[in-house]
Write an enzyme that holds these catalytic residues in place. Structure first.
Site, short mmCIF file in Angstrom:
data_model
loop_
_atom_site.label_atom_id
_atom_site.label_comp_id
_atom_site.label_asym_id
_atom_site.label_seq_id
_atom_site.Cartn_x
_atom_site.Cartn_y
_atom_site.Cartn_z
N GLY A 504 -12.39 -6.11 7.89
CA GLY A 504 -11.15 -7.18 7.79
C GLY A 504 -9.50 -6.69 7.79
O GLY A 504 -8.79 -7.47 8.29
N GLY A 743 -0.54 5.40 8.29
CA GLY A 743 -1.72 4.43 7.55
C GLY A 743 -0.69 3.65 6.41
O GLY A 743 0.11 4.03 6.08
N GLU A 746 -3.27 1.08 1.71
CA GLU A 746 -3.12 0.88 0.29
C GLU A 746 -1.81 0.61 -0.17
O GLU A 746 -1.44 0.13 -1.05
CB GLU A 746 -3.62 2.29 -0.29
CG GLU A 746 -5.08 2.28 0.28
CD GLU A 746 -5.59 3.61 -0.11
OE1 GLU A 746 -6.09 3.96 -1.43
OE2 GLU A 746 -5.35 4.47 0.61
#
Lengths: 794, 156
Positions: A504, A743, A746
Site C-alpha cells: 500500500g 527511505g 516510518e
C-alpha cells in the site's frame, strides 16, 4: 518530438499503479480470495489470562456435522515454537500465558459451523498468579512466566537499578536485554551546568490495519504447500514456516494478495498461520482463516509499551554533555520484534544530537499482557518522546531557546557519531531552520509562554521535535539484499519482477518510475510482478523504510543492464560508440543532438529477430560495504539516514483537558523526492498516525484483558480532526540512494507525540511525560500541577 | 439453523432473487452468497465504513443491515458504479489525488463520496471532512481523500 515526452519522471506526481483497481473494488485482498474446496478455520482462544490447562474436551465439536478437523496441542506433537525467541508454540497445551493464547482450532464447511464447533469445546483451567505489570514480574519470588526458558544473563545488572536492587529481584522473567555505552557518563555529568531527569511512560497502541489478518493454506497433491499470506517478509517466512512444519523450504510457495495495511504488523509469523496449515494438513482440504475485528484487536501485536528513565546534561553554552538512559519494556507473554526495539531506540539516544557520553541499559520483561511486535517507527516514537522533551527541558534549564539548543547540537553531514553511524548526508539543520521559519516558531513560542499565566481557558502551544531513522535499508539480517528480473518485449513493454512487496506504500509505482526513467519509457509501458515466491527474486522484506532504497537500487541496476544491451546493439547498427545513444520518450536517440534514430519498440523487435538478443536482465543489490555494527552496537546500521523536524501547534482547553491539533509544519530530509504524490501520502498518513498515538489511541489493557477491542472504543483519528499540514522536503541527494533518495516510510510518525508534549508544556507550563494526551489524562495532569503549585505557595 | 428466506431486490440496476438466512447481514450476502467482494469487512459493527453501500440511494453500512431487509429495495455496491458518471469522476479523482494507499477502505469512501458530491455540490473541505467522518482510513491521513472529493465537488 514533443518536449513533454523527454521530461524526467523523477519528482513528479505519479498516481499509484494499483489505485484504479482499488478505487473500483476490483482488487482482491486475502478475504476476497476463495480456493475451491476450502474450509473455514477458526481458533479457540483462552478465556483466562494465566492458567494451567487441566483438560480440553473436543468430542462434541468433532461430532458436529460439517466439522472436518479439530486440533489441539495434543494432535500436533510435531509443532515447534515460533517467534523472535522461539518461545511461542502455536497451540498451547499445558499453560496459557495471555488472553490471546490459542488452545484449539476447527476447520468446518462454513463460518457458522466453525463458530458453533468452537462453542462445544470445553476447557478446564487452573488459574495461576497474574503478572500484568513488568515491575511486579521483576519482584523477588514472582512466578516465572516461561519456567522452561534459560534465564537471560544480564551483562549490566545495573540496568535494573532505577527500579530494583539487581541482586534481589526476579531476573527469570527477563526476556531480552541490551546494553550500550559510549564515553564516560560520570565525566559528562561532572562537566554539566544543568542536569535534568524524568520518567516517561508510553502506552499500548495497535496497528489497526483496515484489512484484518488472514491466511489460506492449500497443500498441493505433491505435498507442496501453497500459502496465501499477508506477510511483509515472504522469503524469511518461507524458511520460518518450513522450520515450524519440518519440511523443505523449497516446497513452500507464498503468494501475497494485496495487503490491507501493514505498518510493521506482518513482519513476524503468528500462531494463526501455522495453525491454518495444521488444519489443512489434518482435513486434507484448503483452509481459509480470517480474523474478526475483535480478534484483530486481541490477537495482533501492539506497539511496545515502555518505561523510560532519562537523565541528561548540558553546559551553559548549550553543549550537550551526557545522556544516561534505562528502559523497561513490557514484553508481554511471548517475544516478537517489539523486544528488539532498543536496537533502534539507542540510535536516537546516542546520535540524534551530538552527545559525547551516553549509556543505555534496557530489559524487556515477560508479563501476561499482549505481546508487542514491530510497528512503524520501531521504538523510535518512544525514544524521541523522551529525548525531545529533554531538549526543551535542558534549554529551559540554561535559559536558551529550544531551537537554538537543537541547532547547537545538531549533526552535520560527514559526521561519524561515537556509535559509529556515518552520516553521509544529513539535513537536520535545514529541517530545523525550515520548520522554525515556516511555522513562525520562535515568536509563537514566546507569545504562548507569556500567555500561560494570562486569564482565559483556551491556551495555544507550539512544540517541536526532530528525528533520526534508518533511510538506506537496515542491516538487521546478515544481508539486506533485493533482486530484480527485468524483461523487455517486442513492444517496448517492460515487466519488472521484484522481490519487494507492495503493502500500500506505493513501492511498485516508485520502482516502475525508476526503471522507466532509465529506459526513457512512459509509466504505461510497465507491469510489475511482486507477490509470488516461486517467481520473484529473493528479498528480506518490507521493513525499516528500506524498499525504495534497496529495491530501487536493484531495479535501477537491471534497467541499466537493459540499456547497455540496447546501446551495444545500436552501436553496431548505427556505427556509433555506445555512449552516443540515449533513450527518451520511447525512442532511441542521439544523446548529443536528440535526433531520433529509431522507435525503441521497432529496435527491440529487430534485436529479438536478428540479434538473438537476450532481453532478460537480472540484478541484485546489496547494501554497500560499511563498518558493520559489532557486539557493542558500534558501527553503521544503514547505508543512509533520514532526518526530519516537525512543529505541532495546539489549542488546549484547560477546563476539559481537550487538546486540538491545529497545524503540523514538517521538514523531511528524504534525499530526493521521487514521487511527490506518494511521498506526501506517506508523510500525511504518518503524521495522522502519530497524532493518534499522541492524542486519541489507547489500547486499554487491564488485568491482561483488552477492554476496548473495537473501533467504537479504540479511537482512531477521523477526517474532521486532522491538522493543517505544511510539509517541506529537504533534498540532500544521497550518493548511494536511488536517484539520490532515502527511505521515508516510518519517519513522519516519529516526532509527533514528542512535539505535542512540548506544545502542551508551551501552552500550560506543565510537562506531561505519559501518553496518551487524552482529555482526562491532560486534565488530571494540569490539576495535579495546580495542586502542587498551591502547596508550594502555601 | 434457521430456514432460508427468499428475497427479491434490485442489485446494481438489475433484479435479483436470492435465498438468505434471516441472521445474515447484507455484507455477508454480498460477499459470500453473491461473490461481490468489492464491499469490505472492516469491523462488523458500523464503525469503519469499509462496507458502505447505497440502500435506496442512501449510504449505509452493509454489516449492520440484515440481508432480509433488502427485500423489495434497491441496493448499489461499488461494482454497480462502473458506469455511473459521478462515481467515475470520484474514482478518477481518488487515483489522481493520491487518495488510495492500501486501498482497503477505498470502496467505502467512494460510495460515501459519490453521495456527498451528488447531494452537496460545492461542499467545502470542512463539510467534506464531516461527510466522511464515518469512514476510517489508516494509511492516508485523509487529506488526499478530502482533496479528491473537493476536486469533484467544486467542478462545475
Amino acid at each position: 518530438m514533443g518536449k513533454a515526452e523527454t521530461e524526467s519522471l523523477i519528482g513528479k506526481r505519479i498516481p499509484k499503479m494499483d489505485a484504479p483497481d482499488k478505487a473500483s473494488g476490483k482488487t482482491r485482498y486475502i478475504d476476497d480470495v476463495n480456493v475451491p474446496g476450502q474450509l473455514i478455520g477458526r481458533i479457540l482462544r483462552s478465556s483466562r489470562v494465566h492458567a494451567r490447562i487441566k483438560s480440553i474436551d473436543t468430542a462434541a465439536a468433532r461430532a458436529l456435522p460439517g466439522v472436518h478437523a479439530v486440533l489441539t496441542a495434543a494432535d500436533v506433537p510435531d509443532q515447534r515454537a515460533i517467534g523472535v525467541s522461539k518461545d511461542n508454540l502455536p497451540f498451547k497445551g499445558d499453560v496459557v500465558r495471555s488472553l490471546r493464547d490459542e488452545i484449539a482450532a476447527v476447520a468446518a464447511e462454513t463460518e457458522e459451523v466453525a463458530a458453533a464447533a468452537l462453542k462445544l469445546i470445553r476447557v478446564e483451567y487452573e488459574d495461576l498468579p497474574l503478572l500484568t505489570d513488568p515491575l511486579e514480574a521483576l519482584k523477588p519470588g514472582a512466578t516465572l512466566i516461561h519456567p522452561e526458558r534459560e534465564p537471560v544473563a544480564l551483562k549490566h545488572p545495573e540496568a535494573l537499578r532505577p527500579w530494583y536492587d539487581p541482586d534481589n529481584c526476579q531476573t527469570g522473567n527477563i526476556a531480552m536485554s541490551f546494553d550500550y555505552t559510549q564515553g564516560d557518563v560520570a565525566r559528562g555529568e561532572a562537566e554539566s551546568d544543568a542536569v535534568v531527569e524524568d520518567s516517561f511512560r508510553l502506552h499500548y497502541v495497535t496497528h489497526c490495519c483496515m484489512g484484518v489478518s488472514g491466511v489460506i493454506a492449500d497443500f498441493q497433491s505433491n505435498g507442496n504447500l501453497l500459502l496465501y499470506s499477508n506477510t511483509q517478509v515472504p522469503f524469511l517466512h518461507r524458511r520460518e514456516f518450513a522450520e515450524v512444519l519440518g519440511i523443505d523450504p523449497g516446497r513452500i510457495r507464498i503468494i501475497q494478495p494485496p495487503i490491507g495495511g501493514g505498518f510493521g504488523s506482518k513482519l513476524d509469523i503468528y500462531p494463526f498461520e501455522p495453525i491454518a496449515v495444521f488444519l489443512a494438513r489434518a482435513a486434507r482440504r484448503p483452509v481459509k482463516l480470517i480474523f474478526t475485528r475483535e480478534e484483530e484487536f486481541i490477537a495482533s501485536p501492539t506497539r511496545q509499551p515502555v518505561l523510560i528513565r532519562l537523565r541528561s546534561g548540558v553546559k551553559k553554552d548549550g553543549t550537550l554533555t551526557f545522556r544516561s538512559v534505562t528502559t523497561l519494556h513490557d514484553n508481554g507473554a511471548y517475544t516478537s520484534w517489539g523486544a528488539t526495539t532498543p536496537f533502534v531506540m539507542m540510535q536516537t539516544f546516542s546520535s540524534l544530537y551530538r552527545v559525547p557520553h551516553c549509556d543505555y541499559h534496557t530489559v524487556a520483561v515477560y508479563t501476561n499482557n499482549p505481546y508487542a511486535g514491530s510497528f512503524r517507527g520501531y521504538g523510535n516514537l518512544q525514544a524521541t518522546f523522551a529525548v525531545e522533551q529533554h531538549m526543551d527541558r535542558l534549554a529551559e534549564a540554561i535559559g536558551m531557546a529550544p531551537l537554538a539548543l537543537r541547532l547547537a547540537n545538531a549533526q552535520n553531514p560527514g559526521e561519524v557519531t561515537p556509535q559509529g553511524m556515518h552520516f553521509k548526508t544529513c539535513g537536520l539543520k535545514e529541517c530545523l531552520s525550515t520548520v522554525a521559519e515556516r511555522s513562525g516558531f520562535e515568536a509563537k513560542f514566546r507569545a504562548n509562554r507569556d500567555n500561560q499565566r494570562m486569564p482565559g481557558t483556551l491556551k495555544r502551544g507550539i512544540g517541536m521535535a526532530s528525528m533520526l531513522h534508518v533511510g538506506g535499508g537496515a542491516k538487521i539480517y546478515p544481508s539486506d539484499g533485493c533482486g530484480t528480473i527485468l524483461k523487455l518485449d517486442d513492444f517496448a513493454h517492460v515487466t519488472l519482477i521484484t522481490g519487494a512487496s507492495e503493502i500500500g506504500q506505493g513501492s511498485e509505482t516508485v520502482l516502475s518510475q525508476l526503471v522507466c526513467e532509465e529506459l526513457g519509457l512512459p509509466m504505461s509501458s510497465i507491469t510489475v510482478v511482486n507477490n509470488d515466491t516461486d517467481i520473484t527474486p529473493w528479498d528480506v522484506g518490507v521493513h525499516a523504510s528500506r524498499t525504495t532504497f534497496i529495491a530501487g537500487n536493484s531495479a535501477i541496476g537491471a534497467a541499466k543492464k537493459a540499456r547497455e544491451k540496447i546501446f551495444a546493439a545500436a552501436a553496431k547498427k548505427f556505427d556509433l560508440p555506445a555512449e552516443a545513444f540515449a533513450l527518451r520518450g520511447g525512442l532511441l536517440v542521439r544523446a548529443d543532438t536528440g535526433e531520433t534514430l529509431i522507435d525503441l519498440a521497432k529496435f527491440l523487435r529487430s534485436m529479438h529477430f536478428s540479434e538473438k538478443a537476450e532481453l532478460v536482465m537480472t540484478s541484485f543489490y546489496y547494501e554497500p560495504p560499511s563498518h558493520h555494527q559489532d557486539k557493542e552496537f558500534k558501527g553503521d546500521v544503514s547505508a543512509a539516514y533520514a532526518w526530519a523536524t516537525q512543529a505541532c501547534e495546539i489549542e488546549l482547553d484547560t477546563t476539559s483537558g481537550m487538546v486540538k491539533l491545529l497545524k503540523v509544519t514538517g521538514a523531511h530530509d528524504v534525499g530526493r523526492v521521487l514521487n511527490r504524490l506518494g511521498i506526501e501520502g506517506q508523510i500525511e498518513g504518518g503524521i495522522v498516525m502519530g497524532q493518534g498515538y499522541a492524542l486519541t489511541e489507547d489500547l486499554m489493557v487491564k488485568d491482561g484483558r483488552i477492554r476496548n477491542p473495537g473501533f467504537r472504543d479504540y479511537k482512531l483519528v477521523t477526517a474532521p480532526e486532522i491538522p493543517e499540514m505544511d510539509i517541506s522536503f529537504i533534498e540532500t541527494m544521497d550518493g548511494e540512494g536511488p536517484q539520490g533518495a532515502k527511505g521515508v516510510g516510518e519517519a513522519p510518525a516519529i516526532c509527533m507525540a514528542a512535539a505535542v508534549a512540548n506544545a502542551i508544556a508551551n501552552a500550560t507550563g506543565v510537562r506531561i511525560t505519559e501518553l496518551p494526551f487524552t482529555p482526562e489524562n491532560v486534565y488530571r495532569a494540569l490539576a495535579a500541577a495546580r495542586a502542587q503549585a498551591g502547596q508550594r505557595a502555601a | 439453523m434457521p430456514l432460508d428466506q427468499e428475497i427479491e431486490f434490485t442489485l446494481n440496476g438489475g433484479p435479483r432473487r436470492v435465498a438468505v438466512n434471516p441472521e445474515m447481514s447484507a455484507l455477508t450476502m454480498l460477499r459470500e452468497t453473491l461473490g461481490l467482494t468489492g464491499t469490505k469487512y472492516g469491523c462488523g459493527e458500523g464503525e469503519c465504513g469499509a462496507c458502505t453501500v447505497l440502500l435506496d440511494g442512501r449510504p449505509v453500512n452493509a454489516c449492520l443491515l440484515f440481508a432480509v431487509d433488502c427485500d423489495g429495495r434497491e441496493l448499489v455496491t461499488i461494482e454497480g458504479l462502473a458506469s455511473d458518471p459521478v462515481a467515475g469522476r470520484v474514482q478518477q479523482a481518488f487515483v489522481e489525488y493520491g487518495a488510495v494507499q492500501c486501498g482497503f477502505c477505498t470502496p467505502g469512501f467512494v460510495m460515501q463520496a459519490k453521495t456527498l458530491v451528488e447531494r452537496h455540490l460545492g461542499a467545502d473541505r470542512n463539510a467534506i471532512a464531516r461527510g466522511i467522518e464515518g469512514n476510517l482510513c489508516r494509511c492516508t491521513g485523509y487529506r488526499k481523500i478530502i482533496d479528491a472529493i473537493a476536486s469533484v465537488a467544486s467542478a462545475k
